[in-house]
Write a protein that holds these residues in place. Structure first.
Motif, mmCIF file in Angstrom:
data_model
loop_
_atom_site.group_PDB
_atom_site.id
_atom_site.type_symbol
_atom_site.label_atom_id
_atom_site.label_comp_id
_atom_site.label_asym_id
_atom_site.label_seq_id
_atom_site.Cartn_x
_atom_site.Cartn_y
_atom_site.Cartn_z
ATOM 1 N N ASP A 49 -6.398 16.505 -4.756
ATOM 2 C CA ASP A 49 -6.212 17.478 -3.532
ATOM 3 C C ASP A 49 -5.639 16.707 -2.238
ATOM 4 O OD1 ASP A 49 -7.664 19.606 -4.960
ATOM 5 O OD2 ASP A 49 -9.677 19.131 -4.379
ATOM 6 N N THR A 50 -5.991 15.398 -2.169
ATOM 7 C CA THR A 50 -5.506 14.767 -0.838
ATOM 8 C C THR A 50 -4.966 13.422 -1.713
ATOM 9 O OG1 THR A 50 -7.602 13.714 -0.845
ATOM 10 C CG2 THR A 50 -7.085 15.583 0.579
ATOM 11 N N GLU A 51 -3.877 12.728 -0.855
ATOM 12 C CA GLU A 51 -3.415 11.493 -1.321
ATOM 13 C C GLU A 51 -4.454 10.423 -1.228
ATOM 14 O OE1 GLU A 51 -0.247 10.985 1.523
ATOM 15 O OE2 GLU A 51 1.109 11.840 0.145
ATOM 16 N N ARG A 52 -4.460 9.472 -2.223
ATOM 17 C CA ARG A 52 -5.123 8.388 -2.411
ATOM 18 C C ARG A 52 -4.520 7.009 -2.193
ATOM 19 N NH1 ARG A 52 -9.257 10.032 -7.319
ATOM 20 N NH2 ARG A 52 -9.900 12.194 -6.309
ATOM 21 N N ALA A 53 -5.233 6.017 -1.706
ATOM 22 C CA ALA A 53 -4.610 4.754 -1.384
ATOM 23 C C ALA A 53 -4.374 4.086 -2.613
ATOM 24 C CB ALA A 53 -5.440 4.001 -0.547
ATOM 25 N N TYR A 54 -3.132 3.509 -2.822
ATOM 26 C CA TYR A 54 -2.674 2.810 -4.268
ATOM 27 C C TYR A 54 -2.320 1.325 -3.748
ATOM 28 C CZ TYR A 54 -0.942 1.960 -8.647
ATOM 29 O OH TYR A 54 -0.654 1.581 -10.091
ATOM 30 N N CYS A 55 -2.830 0.494 -4.378
ATOM 31 C CA CYS A 55 -2.228 -1.062 -4.445
ATOM 32 C C CYS A 55 -1.336 -1.410 -5.303
ATOM 33 C CB CYS A 55 -3.535 -2.043 -4.073
ATOM 34 S SG CYS A 55 -2.933 -3.697 -4.164
ATOM 35 N N GLU A 56 -0.325 -1.700 -4.956
ATOM 36 C CA GLU A 56 0.714 -2.071 -6.116
ATOM 37 C C GLU A 56 0.679 -3.499 -6.486
ATOM 38 O OE1 GLU A 56 4.677 -1.081 -4.081
ATOM 39 O OE2 GLU A 56 3.830 0.921 -3.802
ATOM 40 N N VAL A 57 -0.171 -4.175 -5.983
ATOM 41 C CA VAL A 57 -0.333 -5.667 -6.335
ATOM 42 C C VAL A 57 -1.412 -5.424 -7.470
ATOM 43 C CG1 VAL A 57 -1.482 -7.804 -5.770
ATOM 44 C CG2 VAL A 57 -0.179 -6.570 -3.909
ATOM 45 N N VAL A 58 -2.360 -4.781 -7.387
ATOM 46 C CA VAL A 58 -3.542 -4.701 -8.256
ATOM 47 C C VAL A 58 -3.280 -3.446 -9.473
ATOM 48 C CG1 VAL A 58 -5.314 -6.043 -7.138
ATOM 49 C CG2 VAL A 58 -5.071 -3.564 -7.014
ATOM 50 N N ASP A 59 -2.177 -2.805 -8.988
ATOM 51 C CA ASP A 59 -1.835 -1.525 -9.961
ATOM 52 C C ASP A 59 -2.926 -0.797 -9.927
ATOM 53 O OD1 ASP A 59 0.332 -0.297 -11.027
ATOM 54 O OD2 ASP A 59 -0.329 -0.911 -12.992
ATOM 55 N N MET A 114 -12.206 2.178 2.061
ATOM 56 C CA MET A 114 -12.681 0.769 2.825
ATOM 57 C C MET A 114 -11.747 -0.060 2.761
ATOM 58 S SD MET A 114 -16.864 0.586 2.292
ATOM 59 C CE MET A 114 -17.069 -0.988 2.975
ATOM 60 N N ARG A 115 -11.179 -0.356 1.284
ATOM 61 C CA ARG A 115 -9.993 -1.307 1.080
ATOM 62 C C ARG A 115 -8.880 -0.964 1.908
ATOM 63 N NH1 ARG A 115 -9.101 -6.502 -0.113
ATOM 64 N NH2 ARG A 115 -10.532 -6.427 -1.651
ATOM 65 N N ALA A 116 -8.594 0.538 2.023
ATOM 66 C CA ALA A 116 -7.392 0.730 2.648
ATOM 67 C C ALA A 116 -7.549 0.566 3.947
ATOM 68 C CB ALA A 116 -7.304 2.491 2.367
ATOM 69 N N ASP A 117 -8.598 0.422 4.625
ATOM 70 C CA ASP A 117 -8.827 0.069 6.028
ATOM 71 C C ASP A 117 -8.193 -1.460 6.320
ATOM 72 O OD1 ASP A 117 -9.854 2.546 6.847
ATOM 73 O OD2 ASP A 117 -12.120 1.906 6.586
ATOM 74 N N LEU A 162 0.860 -1.035 -0.002
ATOM 75 C CA LEU A 162 0.228 -0.021 0.001
ATOM 76 C C LEU A 162 0.830 1.389 0.068
ATOM 77 C CD1 LEU A 162 -2.779 1.294 0.396
ATOM 78 C CD2 LEU A 162 -2.302 1.402 2.848
ATOM 79 N N SER A 163 0.568 2.315 -0.919
ATOM 80 C CA SER A 163 1.149 3.582 -0.913
ATOM 81 C C SER A 163 0.161 4.431 -1.165
ATOM 82 C CB SER A 163 2.196 3.519 -1.879
ATOM 83 O OG SER A 163 1.570 3.528 -3.135
#
Length: 60
Positions: free
Chosen positions: A18-28, A34-37, A6-7
């Motif tokens: 405007d704000t950072e968003r969660a990025y999953c490097e596995v699914v690119d 909710m997934r980031a939780d 997670l990044s």
């Protein structure tokens, strides 16, 4: 401990946010809050047990 895959990013290469968003490097791809939780082990979740993407990445 948060998921190592997670990044947080402030752009997608074409657009800035405007704000950072969660990025999953596995699914690119960017993932929902909710997934980031799950990735951040919040609300009694644990990424090693509750995330199918993590399982997939670790089994490779």
């Amino acid at each position: 401990m948060t998921c190592p895959y997670l990044s947080y990013r402030q752009s997608d290469g074409d657009h800035a946010f405007d704000t950072e968003r969660a990025y999953c490097e596995v699914v690119d791809e960017f993932v929902s809050p909710m997934r980031a939780d799950v990735c951040n082990d919040r609300h009694e979740f644990h990424h090693e047990n509750d995330c199918e993407f993590y399982d997939e990445a670790e089994s490779d």
